[in-house]
Design a protein around this motif. Structure first.
Motif, PDB file in Angstrom:
ATOM      1  N   ALA A 110     -35.550  14.609 -82.834  1.00 20.33           N
ATOM      2  CA  ALA A 110     -34.848  15.995 -82.165  1.00 20.33           C
ATOM      3  C   ALA A 110     -33.220  15.540 -81.741  1.00 20.33           C
ATOM      4  CB  ALA A 110     -35.931  16.427 -80.772  1.00 20.33           C
ATOM      5  N   LEU A 111     -32.984  14.304 -81.032  1.00 20.79           N
ATOM      6  CA  LEU A 111     -31.881  14.033 -80.572  1.00 20.79           C
ATOM      7  C   LEU A 111     -30.870  14.010 -81.599  1.00 20.79           C
ATOM      8  CD1 LEU A 111     -32.447  11.908 -77.476  1.00 20.79           C
ATOM      9  CD2 LEU A 111     -32.357  14.434 -77.722  1.00 20.79           C
ATOM     10  N   LYS A 112     -31.323  13.273 -82.852  1.00 18.25           N
ATOM     11  CA  LYS A 112     -30.250  13.011 -83.737  1.00 18.25           C
ATOM     12  C   LYS A 112     -29.778  14.229 -84.528  1.00 18.25           C
ATOM     13  CE  LYS A 112     -32.654   9.433 -85.383  1.00 18.25           C
ATOM     14  NZ  LYS A 112     -33.044   8.108 -86.120  1.00 18.25           N
ATOM     15  N   ALA A 113     -30.907  15.220 -84.642  1.00 22.19           N
ATOM     16  CA  ALA A 113     -30.618  16.389 -85.473  1.00 22.19           C
ATOM     17  C   ALA A 113     -29.437  17.117 -84.515  1.00 22.19           C
ATOM     18  CB  ALA A 113     -31.848  17.499 -85.392  1.00 22.19           C
ATOM     19  N   GLN A 114     -29.271  17.176 -83.216  1.00 24.05           N
ATOM     20  CA  GLN A 114     -28.130  17.700 -82.525  1.00 24.05           C
ATOM     21  C   GLN A 114     -26.878  16.738 -82.878  1.00 24.05           C
ATOM     22  OE1 GLN A 114     -28.593  20.627 -80.765  1.00 24.05           O
ATOM     23  NE2 GLN A 114     -30.782  20.594 -81.261  1.00 24.05           N
ATOM     24  N   LEU A 115     -27.018  15.712 -82.735  1.00 26.33           N
ATOM     25  CA  LEU A 115     -26.004  14.882 -82.981  1.00 26.33           C
ATOM     26  C   LEU A 115     -25.249  14.801 -84.380  1.00 26.33           C
ATOM     27  CD1 LEU A 115     -27.235  11.696 -80.753  1.00 26.33           C
ATOM     28  CD2 LEU A 115     -25.431  13.042 -80.211  1.00 26.33           C
ATOM     29  N   ASN A 116     -26.079  14.877 -85.254  1.00 29.08           N
ATOM     30  CA  ASN A 116     -25.719  15.030 -86.629  1.00 29.08           C
ATOM     31  C   ASN A 116     -25.058  16.242 -86.762  1.00 29.08           C
ATOM     32  OD1 ASN A 116     -26.424  12.467 -87.345  1.00 29.08           O
ATOM     33  ND2 ASN A 116     -28.273  13.019 -87.716  1.00 29.08           N
ATOM     34  N   ALA A 117     -25.456  17.293 -86.005  1.00 29.30           N
ATOM     35  CA  ALA A 117     -24.885  18.570 -86.288  1.00 29.30           C
ATOM     36  C   ALA A 117     -23.629  18.835 -85.222  1.00 29.30           C
ATOM     37  CB  ALA A 117     -25.787  19.829 -86.042  1.00 29.30           C
ATOM     38  N   ASN A 118     -23.176  17.650 -84.814  1.00 29.36           N
ATOM     39  CA  ASN A 118     -21.874  17.649 -83.989  1.00 29.36           C
ATOM     40  C   ASN A 118     -22.122  18.340 -82.713  1.00 29.36           C
ATOM     41  OD1 ASN A 118     -20.499  15.797 -85.581  1.00 29.36           O
ATOM     42  ND2 ASN A 118     -20.178  17.651 -86.954  1.00 29.36           N
ATOM     43  N   VAL A 119     -23.396  18.481 -82.221  1.00 28.24           N
ATOM     44  CA  VAL A 119     -23.445  19.063 -80.853  1.00 28.24           C
ATOM     45  C   VAL A 119     -23.565  17.909 -79.744  1.00 28.24           C
ATOM     46  CG1 VAL A 119     -25.210  20.100 -79.309  1.00 28.24           C
ATOM     47  CG2 VAL A 119     -25.358  20.832 -82.045  1.00 28.24           C
ATOM     48  N   SER A 121     -29.577  16.776 -70.527  1.00 28.59           N
ATOM     49  CA  SER A 121     -29.237  17.862 -69.731  1.00 28.59           C
ATOM     50  C   SER A 121     -28.603  19.164 -70.563  1.00 28.59           C
ATOM     51  CB  SER A 121     -28.396  17.631 -68.651  1.00 28.59           C
ATOM     52  OG  SER A 121     -27.240  16.759 -69.028  1.00 28.59           O
ATOM     53  N   ALA A 122     -28.144  18.462 -71.893  1.00 29.50           N
ATOM     54  CA  ALA A 122     -27.526  19.463 -72.560  1.00 29.50           C
ATOM     55  C   ALA A 122     -27.515  18.857 -74.025  1.00 29.50           C
ATOM     56  CB  ALA A 122     -26.076  19.791 -72.328  1.00 29.50           C
ATOM     57  N   PRO A 123     -27.918  19.807 -75.159  1.00 25.88           N
ATOM     58  CA  PRO A 123     -27.987  21.124 -75.173  1.00 25.88           C
ATOM     59  C   PRO A 123     -29.240  21.840 -74.803  1.00 25.88           C
ATOM     60  CG  PRO A 123     -28.201  20.403 -77.326  1.00 25.88           C
ATOM     61  CD  PRO A 123     -27.701  19.121 -76.568  1.00 25.88           C
ATOM     62  N   VAL A 124     -29.500  22.857 -74.463  1.00 23.70           N
ATOM     63  CA  VAL A 124     -30.702  23.502 -73.938  1.00 23.70           C
ATOM     64  C   VAL A 124     -31.878  23.161 -74.939  1.00 23.70           C
ATOM     65  CG1 VAL A 124     -31.876  25.653 -73.254  1.00 23.70           C
ATOM     66  CG2 VAL A 124     -29.611  25.051 -72.580  1.00 23.70           C
ATOM     67  N   ALA A 125     -31.632  23.291 -76.179  1.00 22.52           N
ATOM     68  CA  ALA A 125     -32.577  22.875 -77.190  1.00 22.52           C
ATOM     69  C   ALA A 125     -33.462  21.882 -76.994  1.00 22.52           C
ATOM     70  CB  ALA A 125     -31.984  23.144 -78.776  1.00 22.52           C
ATOM     71  N   VAL A 126     -32.887  20.711 -76.480  1.00 21.51           N
ATOM     72  CA  VAL A 126     -33.635  19.520 -76.307  1.00 21.51           C
ATOM     73  C   VAL A 126     -33.557  19.036 -74.977  1.00 21.51           C
ATOM     74  CG1 VAL A 126     -33.246  18.515 -78.813  1.00 21.51           C
ATOM     75  CG2 VAL A 126     -31.404  18.132 -77.067  1.00 21.51           C
ATOM     76  N   ALA A 127     -33.004  19.914 -73.975  1.00 23.60           N
ATOM     77  CA  ALA A 127     -33.035  19.467 -72.390  1.00 23.60           C
ATOM     78  C   ALA A 127     -34.277  19.281 -71.725  1.00 23.60           C
ATOM     79  CB  ALA A 127     -32.096  20.537 -71.868  1.00 23.60           C
ATOM     80  N   ARG A 128     -34.661  17.886 -71.376  1.00 25.16           N
ATOM     81  CA  ARG A 128     -35.705  17.790 -70.673  1.00 25.16           C
ATOM     82  C   ARG A 128     -35.950  16.283 -70.327  1.00 25.16           C
ATOM     83  NH1 ARG A 128     -39.887  15.497 -73.986  1.00 25.16           N
ATOM     84  NH2 ARG A 128     -39.435  15.755 -76.365  1.00 25.16           N
ATOM     85  N   ASN A 129     -37.108  15.928 -69.588  1.00 27.27           N
ATOM     86  CA  ASN A 129     -37.191  14.340 -69.641  1.00 27.27           C
ATOM     87  C   ASN A 129     -38.010  14.145 -70.580  1.00 27.27           C
ATOM     88  OD1 ASN A 129     -36.071  14.374 -67.003  1.00 27.27           O
ATOM     89  ND2 ASN A 129     -38.040  14.587 -65.895  1.00 27.27           N
ATOM     90  N   TYR A 130     -37.858  12.705 -71.007  1.00 27.14           N
ATOM     91  CA  TYR A 130     -38.224  12.260 -72.244  1.00 27.14           C
ATOM     92  C   TYR A 130     -39.274  10.843 -71.600  1.00 27.14           C
ATOM     93  CZ  TYR A 130     -35.566  15.094 -75.317  1.00 27.14           C
ATOM     94  OH  TYR A 130     -35.156  15.992 -76.019  1.00 27.14           O
ATOM     95  N   ASP A 131     -40.569  10.677 -72.329  1.00 30.25           N
ATOM     96  CA  ASP A 131     -41.134   9.514 -71.962  1.00 30.25           C
ATOM     97  C   ASP A 131     -40.222   8.368 -72.603  1.00 30.25           C
ATOM     98  OD1 ASP A 131     -43.295  10.803 -70.702  1.00 30.25           O
ATOM     99  OD2 ASP A 131     -44.528  10.450 -72.424  1.00 30.25           O
TER     100      ASP A 131
END
Lengths: 102, 483
Positions: B388-397, B260-270
């Protein structure tokens, strides 16, 4: 001496193969080819002109099957010989996943 | 003729036209030689509602029953002639073989009554739209099934099942596969192997093939665009209105990882599901997603594989842990999916996401193994989604996620509500494009892997054919079974 060397070599190879096949189920099950892998059937003739010169209809879909280790059939509908080859060569877990009951 | 008589005559003709609409039949043309295939005299015991007492009779009964199912649901208008044989097909072994094949015998374009110019129609549909037989004396669909499947040398103990009651066990339900193959014959097919078009014209199926990423249909694309599109997993879909309208009757809400957040990766995943642990669809959990860290050691070569006790348990506790798939090379003890789940669970995680390490795979792996002590739900995602998720997490998002059933999206559909078509990101087993995608749940008749759990109905397939230009006969629908 030479005979002993070959016996040791054979033992080492068989040990390595056994260990490898039993390793991490998380990553090896889909990457190791089964021991004793054999040639697969070729469905290319179904897509080619036959001996009587008859050309198969365009838009042909071919239904193929494999038998899983548990004895259950896994079916796939393919539209080319290449797709059939991929199906026959794919790790069973991968094709069975697509066919699983959901 | 008086105006009154003329009016009566017009009314009579209209009534007559209505009366005779849909009177065409689906005719199975038995092309087998005497004593073989459909004419095989080998005695057989009636099975599962099939009263045939010879092998040949039972085979023919299945074909006739499948044809009747189609006929009950399609306004055939003009007779559809199915050229059928049940002969041995060479090349079958005890573990693999060809079951059968099917195709429209002919394709036409720009004939009377077709709504779209410069588009290929299978001959059966072209006949229906023209309201006459455009190729008199020529059959419309060819089907050929492999009689060798009934022998012990082909597919081992597996044989054709000739019952009409779905009780096929480990045998292959002939009824279902005949329904499937006839679906291709009625028009769910390409004329050339995708992404090519025959004579630069799309088929009517191609016209409804939409890439939701670009917003373009296949008939609006170049061949190179189609080549890319057929690998666009999850984004290639059927744009027909009738399928879209009826989807909710046949597919259930998707079990998914929702970010659900952040918007950049917010969606349903297979997601891929595990063979153990709580059922993800029944255990909604939500919280922050956190990369789990452990020692890179003999138990697991990286600090994010979750193969040993987590070193950031305080960060993981009460959150959804994320680890990578994979473990140590042989001969070390394997790092199983269950082991990763136990380590996350011991650190207090409420759920676990395992990121695939097979970069060529576009579908998240199903996770085998056992673990009756695993009490947290776990799912897998693809390597690309993990990146995609790890890129956000590694940027402390802060990444917020939930494992849940999403009532707003159906399994096997795009976020926009289109039913997905089979478009594996790498060229995988199974025919591309002219099948529904495999996440559809329950299984659909026209998926590339014909499921063993299918009922004897036409599900969404009938609406796909209506989108192509077929019509339903009046008072039809009795055989469109919902699971």
């Amino acid at each position: 001496m030479r005979q002993r060397f070959f016996i040791i070599l054979l033992f080492a190879v068989s040990t390595a193969v056994t260990a490898s096949a039993a390793s991490d189920e998380a990553c090896t099950r889909e990457t190791l080819r089964p021991l004793g892998a054999r040639a697969h059937i070729d469905v290319a003739p179904l897509f080619e002109k036959n001996e009587a010169g008859e050309v198969p209809p365009e838009g042909m879909e071919v239904l193929v099957a494999r038998i899983a280790p548990d004895g259950s059939p896994v079916l796939a509908c393919v539209d080319s010989a290449e797709a059939a080859k991929k199906f026959f060569e794919a790790p069973m877990e991968k094709v069975a996943r697509g066919a699983k009951e959901k | 003729m008086t105006p009154r008589r003329a009016t009566l005559l017009v009314l009579f003709l209209l009534c007559a036209a209505q009366l005779f609409a849909g009177t065409g039949k689906i005719i199975i043309v038995n092309n087998d030689r005497s004593g073989t295939g459909f004419n095989d005299p080998t005695p057989a015991t009636p099975v599962g509602g099939n009263s045939g007492t010879t092998l040949g009779q039972q085979r023919l009964n299945v074909f006739l029953a499948a044809a009747e199912t189609w006929q009950n649901n399609l306004d055939t208008n003009v007779d559809v002639r199915v050229s059928a044989t049940f002969a041995p097909i060479a090349g079958c072994t005890d573990t693999e073989g060809v079951l059968g094949q099917a195709a429209p015998i002919e394709w036409r374009h720009d004939t009377d009554g077709v709504p779209k110019p410069n588009v290929w129609y299978p001959i059966a549909l072209a006949n229906k739209l023209a309201k006459r037989d455009l190729s008199p004396g020529v059959d419309d669909i060819t089907v050929r099934f492999n009689a060798s499947v009934d022998s012990a040398t082909c597919l081992g103990a597996t044989s054709w099942y000739y019952g009409l009651d779905s009780n096929h066990g480990n045998d292959i339900d002939l009824f279902v596969v005949v329904l499937h193959e006839l679906g291709h014959g009625f028009g769910i097919a390409g004329k050339a192997t995708a992404p090519d078009f025959s004579e630069n014209r799309p088929t009517i199926s191609d016209v409804h093939t939409l890439d939701t990423a670009t917003g373009l249909r296949w008939d609006q694309m170049t061949v190179e665009q189609r080549r890319a599109s057929m690998l666009n997993t999850g984004r290639l879909a059927w744009d027909g209105d009738l399928v879209r309208k009826e989807t909710g009757r046949f597919l259930q809400p998707v079990t998914t990882l929702t970010i659900s957040a952040p918007v950049a990766v917010a969606r349903n995943y297979d997601i891929g599901l595990a063979a153990f642990g709580p059922v993800a669809s029944k255990s909604t959990i939500s919280g922050r997603v956190v990369i789990a860290n452990d020692a890179a050691n003999a138990e697991g070569p990286t600090a994010t594989d979750g193969c040993s006790a987590l070193t950031n348990a305080s960060a993981v506790a009460g959150r959804i842990a994320l680890v990578d798939r994979g473990g140590p090379p042989a001969p070390a003890d394997p790092c199983t999916f269950a082991k990763k789940a136990r380590n996350a669970q011991a650190a207090g995680a409420i759920g676990l996401i395992i990121v695939d390490n097979q970069r060529e795979s576009c579908a998240p792996p199903a996770m085998g193994g056992s673990g009756s002590d695993v009490t947290i739900p776990l799912v897998s995602i693809t390597a690309a989604d993990g990146d995609a998720l790890k890129a956000q997490l590694n940027a402390n998002v802060v990444v917020e996620g939930a494992l849940r059933v999403d009532p707003s999206q159906l399994a096997g559909t795009t976020q926009q509500g289109f039913v997905r078509l089979y478009a594996p990101c790498t060229f995988e087993a199974g025919s591309s494009v002219h099948h529904w995608d495999t996440p559809a749940s329950p299984n659909l008749l026209m998926e590339p892997f014909v499921g063993s759990d299918l009922l004897h109905g036409l599900d969404l397939t009938i609406y796909q054919l209506l989108d192509l230009g077929w019509a339903q006969p009046p008072r039809s629908g009795r055989r469109i079974l919902k699971k």
